[in-house]
Motif scaffolding. Structure first.
Motif, short mmCIF file in Angstrom:
data_model
loop_
_atom_site.label_atom_id
_atom_site.label_comp_id
_atom_site.label_asym_id
_atom_site.label_seq_id
_atom_site.Cartn_x
_atom_site.Cartn_y
_atom_site.Cartn_z
N THR A 181 37.65 48.68 33.35
CA THR A 181 38.74 47.93 33.56
C THR A 181 38.39 46.27 33.82
OG1 THR A 181 40.12 49.50 34.35
CG2 THR A 181 40.98 47.40 34.85
N ALA A 185 39.54 44.59 30.57
CA ALA A 185 41.24 44.30 30.53
C ALA A 185 41.53 42.84 30.76
CB ALA A 185 41.71 45.13 32.04
N GLY A 186 40.66 42.09 30.84
CA GLY A 186 40.79 40.69 30.83
C GLY A 186 40.97 40.14 29.18
N HIS A 346 43.76 35.79 36.13
CA HIS A 346 43.41 36.95 35.54
C HIS A 346 42.42 37.98 36.22
CE1 HIS A 346 43.57 34.37 31.71
NE2 HIS A 346 44.74 34.52 32.10
N VAL A 350 43.57 41.56 36.97
CA VAL A 350 42.64 42.79 36.66
C VAL A 350 42.09 43.81 37.71
CG1 VAL A 350 40.19 43.15 35.72
CG2 VAL A 350 41.96 41.79 34.65
#
Length: 379
Positions: A181, A185-186, A346, A350
């Motif tokens: 993640t 995920a970013g 972000h 995240v």
């Protein structure tokens, strides 16, 4: 812009592959805590080598430091650079905690320097094309996003044999301990926030599906290898994101609108084709058509030539896009598209997903950012 690189590990090789595309970036030198590795790296690319981080930071010619260290070192290295009055571009994540991330942004503001972080896919062709299609309302009003960032059973792959051309191994222990993640995920979050604005709440869950990853190295941290998040944007948009190193590889993103679906099969790839799918109504049902129309990719004038060079790094990714954007913003005295507030937002989102094993429930995001501009060639 005169730059220096801290960290000559696996990913640094990819940055050097595309650095030659940008003569406006002058590499003054490199440093790594592993002296054999930095010596090999410096010799291969014929670049100067600093003897220590202190020596690098004492060099008045260095304007901007590129932090390519392992995630656990991002905060300490970035902090030292900012306190020395250097601009910083960091690999993701910005930091491993919000306390540290906020401190970095505060130090940068206090010292009048900039900090930005990867990923920079929002600056590439696929993301800019999807954003353009949304502004042109080719799918009408967007309602919902489904995004995947799955990479298959990573622990069953021959990851110990993954070496770059210098023989530097893929840092699998760092990757497993940081977690998919925080690592991946970013890529999705940074695109969606550009498209739809700041995120208001995160409702997520995360868990460890394979505790030991079947490695022969003891993992100090059992990071989640699966996460699922529902993001509520201040604009009203809603997105569902999955991230894992368990489910079969899938980097697709679908944006559902009133008049169709905007999608791409691989949001990780900077030139992944973008498609439009329409729907038809049959009796009581609305069914997406099986065929899809390709939406023309937009790109800078030199995109084709750069795409040829990108093949050299095996991933067709221009890793220097973020550095170039930060350097240009500093030189032109304009807001950076990867601003500190944008990157901090972000990081918070995240981290909220990553930490959902402990926090759970609904997380209310505390950071925000000003809207960013599309690339000039995508307007």
């Amino acid at each position: 812009m005169r730059i220096a690189i801290v960290g000559c590990g696996y990913v640094a090789n990819f940055y050097l592959k595309t650095l030659a595309l940008y003569p406006e970036l002058q590499l003054l030198g490199v440093i790594d805590r592993d002296q054999d590795r930095v010596a090999k790296f410096a010799a291969h690319y014929a670049v100067p080598q600093y003897r220590s981080l202190d020596e690098l930071l004492a060099d008045p010619q260095v304007d901007l430091v590129v932090n390519l260290t392992n995630p656990g070192s991002h905060f300490a290295v970035s902090k030292a650079c900012l306190e020395a009055g250097k601009h910083v571009y960091s690999e993701k994540p910005l930091a491993l905690s919000m306390v540290d991330a906020r401190e970095l942004v505060a130090i940068a503001a206090k010292n009048g320097v900039h900090i930005a972080s990867a990923p920079s896919r929002i600056l590439a062709e696929t993301a800019q094309t999807m954003w353009k299609a949304l502004r042109e309302k080719v799918i009408g009003n967007p309602y919902l996003v489904y995004a995947e960032m799955d990479d298959g059973l990573l622990h069953r792959m021959p990851y110990k044999k993954w070496n770059n051309e210098l023989g530097t191994p893929w840092p699998y222990q760092d990757e497993f301990e940081t977690g998919c993640t925080l690592e991946h995920a970013g890529y999705v979050v940074s695109l969606l926030t550009a498209f739809f604005g700041p995120i208001k709440t995160v409702t997520a869950t995360a868990s460890v599906r394979v505790p030991d990853k079947e490695t022969d190295v003891a993992l100090a941290v059992q990071a989640p290898d699966f996460s699922l998040a529902c993001l509520q944007f201040a604009s009203g948009m809603v997105a569902r994101i999955t991230c894992s190193i368990v489910a079969p590889a899938d980097h697709s993103i679908r944006i559902f609108g009133s008049d169709g679906i905007l999608c791409t099969d691989d949001i990780w790839h900077p030139r992944s084709p973008v498609y439009i799918r329409r729907s038809i109504r049959i009796r009581r049902r609305t069914i997406p058509l099986s065929w899809k129309r390709r939406y023309p990719l937009v790109g800078p004038p030199a995109a084709l030539a750069r795409a040829q060079v990108r093949r050299l790094n095996g991933k067709k990714v221009d890793y220097c896009l973020g550095i170039v954007e930060l350097a240009a913003a500093i030189e032109q005295q304009r807001p950076c598209r990867l601003s500190a507030d944008y990157c901090l937002h972000h990081d918070e989102v995240v981290l909220a997903i990553h930490n959902a094993t402990e926090n759970g429930s609904v997380y209310h995001v505390t950071t925000t950012f000003n809207p960013i501009d599309p690339m000039p060639w995508a307007k």
